[in-house]
Design a protein around this motif. Structure first.
Motif, mmCIF file in Angstrom:
data_model
loop_
_atom_site.group_PDB
_atom_site.id
_atom_site.type_symbol
_atom_site.label_atom_id
_atom_site.label_comp_id
_atom_site.label_asym_id
_atom_site.label_seq_id
_atom_site.Cartn_x
_atom_site.Cartn_y
_atom_site.Cartn_z
ATOM 1 N N ALA A 82 0.951 -1.310 0.024
ATOM 2 C CA ALA A 82 0.006 -0.115 -0.147
ATOM 3 C C ALA A 82 0.774 1.173 -0.256
ATOM 4 N N SER A 83 2.282 0.797 0.367
ATOM 5 C CA SER A 83 2.749 2.337 0.516
ATOM 6 C C SER A 83 3.817 2.550 -0.854
ATOM 7 N N GLN A 84 3.704 1.595 -1.860
ATOM 8 C CA GLN A 84 4.531 1.550 -2.924
ATOM 9 C C GLN A 84 3.763 2.434 -3.908
ATOM 10 N N SER A 85 3.688 3.565 -3.763
ATOM 11 C CA SER A 85 2.944 4.367 -4.757
ATOM 12 C C SER A 85 3.499 5.671 -5.150
ATOM 13 N N PHE A 86 3.886 6.108 -6.155
ATOM 14 C CA PHE A 86 4.077 7.753 -6.504
ATOM 15 C C PHE A 86 3.143 8.864 -6.072
ATOM 16 N N PRO A 87 2.067 8.454 -6.438
ATOM 17 C CA PRO A 87 0.963 9.414 -6.213
ATOM 18 C C PRO A 87 0.937 9.662 -5.031
ATOM 19 N N LEU A 88 1.061 8.724 -3.913
ATOM 20 C CA LEU A 88 1.031 8.809 -2.593
ATOM 21 C C LEU A 88 1.802 9.887 -1.935
ATOM 22 N N LEU A 89 3.274 10.269 -2.588
ATOM 23 C CA LEU A 89 3.988 11.086 -2.150
ATOM 24 C C LEU A 89 3.484 12.353 -1.952
ATOM 25 N N ALA A 90 2.509 12.662 -2.844
ATOM 26 C CA ALA A 90 1.503 14.051 -2.606
ATOM 27 C C ALA A 90 1.072 14.149 -1.342
ATOM 28 N N VAL A 91 0.547 13.364 -0.709
ATOM 29 C CA VAL A 91 0.116 13.415 0.848
ATOM 30 C C VAL A 91 1.128 14.158 1.824
ATOM 31 N N PRO A 92 2.226 13.826 1.996
ATOM 32 C CA PRO A 92 3.108 14.294 2.969
ATOM 33 C C PRO A 92 3.695 15.875 2.330
ATOM 34 N N PHE A 93 3.803 15.791 1.223
ATOM 35 C CA PHE A 93 4.218 17.218 0.542
ATOM 36 C C PHE A 93 3.071 18.374 0.761
ATOM 37 N N PHE A 94 1.941 17.911 0.506
ATOM 38 C CA PHE A 94 0.994 18.996 0.669
ATOM 39 C C PHE A 94 0.432 19.269 1.981
ATOM 40 N N VAL A 95 0.882 18.280 2.941
ATOM 41 C CA VAL A 95 0.447 18.354 4.392
ATOM 42 C C VAL A 95 1.897 19.358 4.932
ATOM 43 N N LEU A 96 3.017 19.317 4.650
ATOM 44 C CA LEU A 96 4.157 20.021 5.052
ATOM 45 C C LEU A 96 3.804 21.430 4.276
ATOM 46 N N ALA A 97 3.318 21.366 2.957
ATOM 47 C CA ALA A 97 3.322 22.758 2.468
ATOM 48 C C ALA A 97 2.125 23.733 3.240
ATOM 49 N N GLY A 98 1.102 23.053 3.521
ATOM 50 C CA GLY A 98 0.093 23.858 4.587
ATOM 51 C C GLY A 98 0.544 24.274 5.698
ATOM 52 N N HIS A 99 1.307 23.459 6.398
ATOM 53 C CA HIS A 99 1.831 23.834 7.968
ATOM 54 C C HIS A 99 2.872 25.178 7.608
ATOM 55 N N MET A 100 3.563 24.910 6.527
ATOM 56 C CA MET A 100 4.337 26.048 6.204
ATOM 57 C C MET A 100 3.757 27.368 5.867
ATOM 58 N N MET A 101 2.904 27.193 4.742
ATOM 59 C CA MET A 101 1.973 28.297 4.564
ATOM 60 C C MET A 101 1.520 28.964 5.844
ATOM 61 N N ASN A 102 1.002 28.297 6.701
ATOM 62 C CA ASN A 102 0.406 29.077 8.069
ATOM 63 C C ASN A 102 1.241 29.691 8.700
ATOM 64 N N ARG A 103 2.725 29.771 8.433
ATOM 65 C CA ARG A 103 3.796 30.399 9.029
ATOM 66 C C ARG A 103 4.403 31.467 8.271
ATOM 67 N N THR A 104 3.637 31.831 6.993
ATOM 68 C CA THR A 104 4.339 32.847 6.042
ATOM 69 C C THR A 104 3.432 34.220 6.087
ATOM 70 N N GLY A 105 2.661 34.226 6.923
ATOM 71 C CA GLY A 105 1.653 35.510 7.119
ATOM 72 C C GLY A 105 0.657 35.382 5.939
ATOM 73 N N ILE A 106 0.477 34.353 5.315
ATOM 74 C CA ILE A 106 -0.670 34.269 4.402
ATOM 75 C C ILE A 106 -2.218 34.181 5.065
ATOM 76 N N THR A 107 -2.087 33.664 6.303
ATOM 77 C CA THR A 107 -3.477 33.642 6.857
ATOM 78 C C THR A 107 -4.054 34.802 7.183
ATOM 79 N N SER A 108 -3.154 35.663 7.752
ATOM 80 C CA SER A 108 -3.332 37.050 8.267
ATOM 81 C C SER A 108 -3.890 38.057 6.876
ATOM 82 N N ARG A 109 -3.323 37.813 5.749
ATOM 83 C CA ARG A 109 -3.590 38.374 4.416
ATOM 84 C C ARG A 109 -4.795 38.054 3.904
ATOM 85 N N LEU A 110 -5.208 36.814 3.872
ATOM 86 C CA LEU A 110 -6.386 36.284 3.478
ATOM 87 C C LEU A 110 -7.595 36.574 4.284
ATOM 88 N N ILE A 111 -7.376 36.709 5.712
ATOM 89 C CA ILE A 111 -8.389 37.249 6.564
ATOM 90 C C ILE A 111 -8.686 38.633 5.978
#
Length: 425
Positions: A48-77
């Motif tokens: 179940a772990s042998q899938s290249f498309p599945l790599l998108a999950v950890p990357f997008f999770v990390l990107a989301g957490h990094m985005m929350n620390r870039t000042g994007i949230t306050s600008r969107l509000i």
């Protein structure tokens, strides 16, 4: 198959974490089966772990957490506030629009709901909005992230069902904006009846709107860049996830200059925990999925449904009703991983587009996170706002009704979902 289901729900009832409930239920199937050796079950966990498309999950999770620390949230509000706070129920309208914009950043309904409950919830209550209405607007509004790309649920559905993630991302855009419009109308109607006043006396000027949009441009361009990168063939879905991390780093370090190395370390730590939880569910679901196929559950259910009706529309309606009921008790990620291999082979021969079905399925199962008895987003928001569950349930009924009506419209007119994928891919 009966033993598998009974074991899973029994373990869930005892409060065991979902991943372990799935894993123990899967192992119990192989342990009591005289035909398939236990080694096959172990192999399914590994495969179940042998899938290249599945790599998108950890990357997008990390990107989301990094985005929350870039000042994007306050600008969107700030951008959301300028765009819609002049309407009746202004701050509640801001919550709905912010969920739409944050859907292109976080990809997680629960994360979006928790963020809004912390930042906007106290302000809404201080301005006279009831706790139940505030919690309902925030929790059900976060459902928009289930369809607006990059949705983690759509990535998992595409991975399990072997459906184009690029087409799923494009298909979620129109339903996401329709959901935003429907929920904003619901807020407006309730606010007019209760006298919830706008935050601004006058509509914003074009200059103010342009300034707010320009200030949030890097967040607004993020989902657009992802869609064009996939559509243009520049990246695969997995590579787009890596691109999202680089994008977040460039915005945080070079453009907004608010991301620090300490913030990156925190984002990595949170992403590792979230990815571990998700991947554990995925791995054990691979074993259960094999058991489901071995027992020919899709064929059995399909035969039972076709005996009731051969009308594709009615079959889809029955499946959606079942998914809604299941979503009341089981988390959406688990349902996508376990039920996609069952229902997708049923609807595809009937002529239902798998992309269309994926959008309907993700919307319905994610709605379960906003409803009792085990709604994760519901409990998260109510605990943060100290809102009684009973009050939330009553206030959420108009919002849930709006979503159910929208799902019915999307079911009857699949062209609304498939217009962008068919046009661009």
């Amino acid at each position: 198959m009966t033993l598998l289901a009974v074991t899973f729900f029994a373990l869930m009832a005892f409060g065991l974490p979902i991943a372990f409930a799935i894993g123990i239920a899967g192992f119990s199937f192989f342990a009591t089966n005289d035909i398939i050796p236990m080694s096959i079950g172990v192999q399914q966990v590994a495969s179940a772990s042998q899938s290249f498309p599945l790599l998108a999950v950890p990357f997008f999770v990390l990107a989301g957490h990094m985005m929350n620390r870039t000042g994007i949230t306050s600008r969107l509000i700030n951008c959301s506030n300028v765009l819609v706070s002049w309407m009746s129920g202004g701050l509640a309208q801001v919550c709905i629009v912010l969920s739409t914009l944050m859907g292109g950043v976080s990809g997680s309904a629960v994360a979006d709901a928790a963020m809004e409950a912390r930042i906007l919830g106290p302000s809404l209550i201080a301005r006279g909005y009831s706790k139940g209405f505030t919690a309902a607007a925030i929790a059900v509004g976060s459902l928009i992230t289930a369809t607006i790309p990059p949705s983690l649920g759509l990535i998992l559905y595409g991975f399990v069902g072997n459906v184009s993630i690029g087409r799923l991302f494009l298909a979620g855009v129109i339903p996401g904006f329709m959901m935003m419009a429907g929920l904003m109308l619901t807020v407006w109607l309730i606010a007019r009846r209760r006298g919830y006043r706008p935050e601004m006396a006058e509509r914003p000027t074009l200059r103010a709107v342009w300034r707010a949009v320009a200030d949030a441009k890097w967040a607004l361009l993020f989902p657009v860049a992802l869609l064009f990168a996939i559509r243009g063939g520049l990246f695969t879905p997995s590579e787009v996830g890596a691109f999202a991390v680089i994008y977040a780093a460039v915005v945080g370090f070079l453009l907004h200059r608010e991301l620090t190395w300490a913030g990156v370390a925190e984002a990595l730590q949170e992403a590792v925990v979230d990815t571990g939880l998700i991947m554990l569910i995925i791995l054990f679901s691979g074993m259960v999925g094999y058991a489901i196929i071995f027992e020919q559950a899709p064929q059995t259910i399909a035969e039972a449904m076709t005996q009731l009706t051969s009308n594709p529309l009615l079959v889809v309606a029955l499946i959606l009703i079942f998914l809604f009921i299941a979503g009341l008790f089981v988390e959406s990620t688990v349902l996508v991983l376990l039920l996609t291999p069952i229902f997708l082979p049923i609807v595809t021969p009937l002529g239902v587009d798998p992309v269309h079905f994926g959008i309907l399925m993700m919307t319905i199962v994610t709605l379960g996170s906003m409803t009792p008895p085990v709604g994760v987003a519901m409990y998260t928001v109510c605990s943060l706002l100290d809102c009684p569950i009973e009050e939330y349930v009553v206030e959420s009924l108009p919002f849930v009704g709006t979503i159910v009506l929208l799902v019915a419209v999307l079911t009857l007119w699949p062209g609304l979902v498939l217009f962008l994928p068919n046009m661009l891919m």
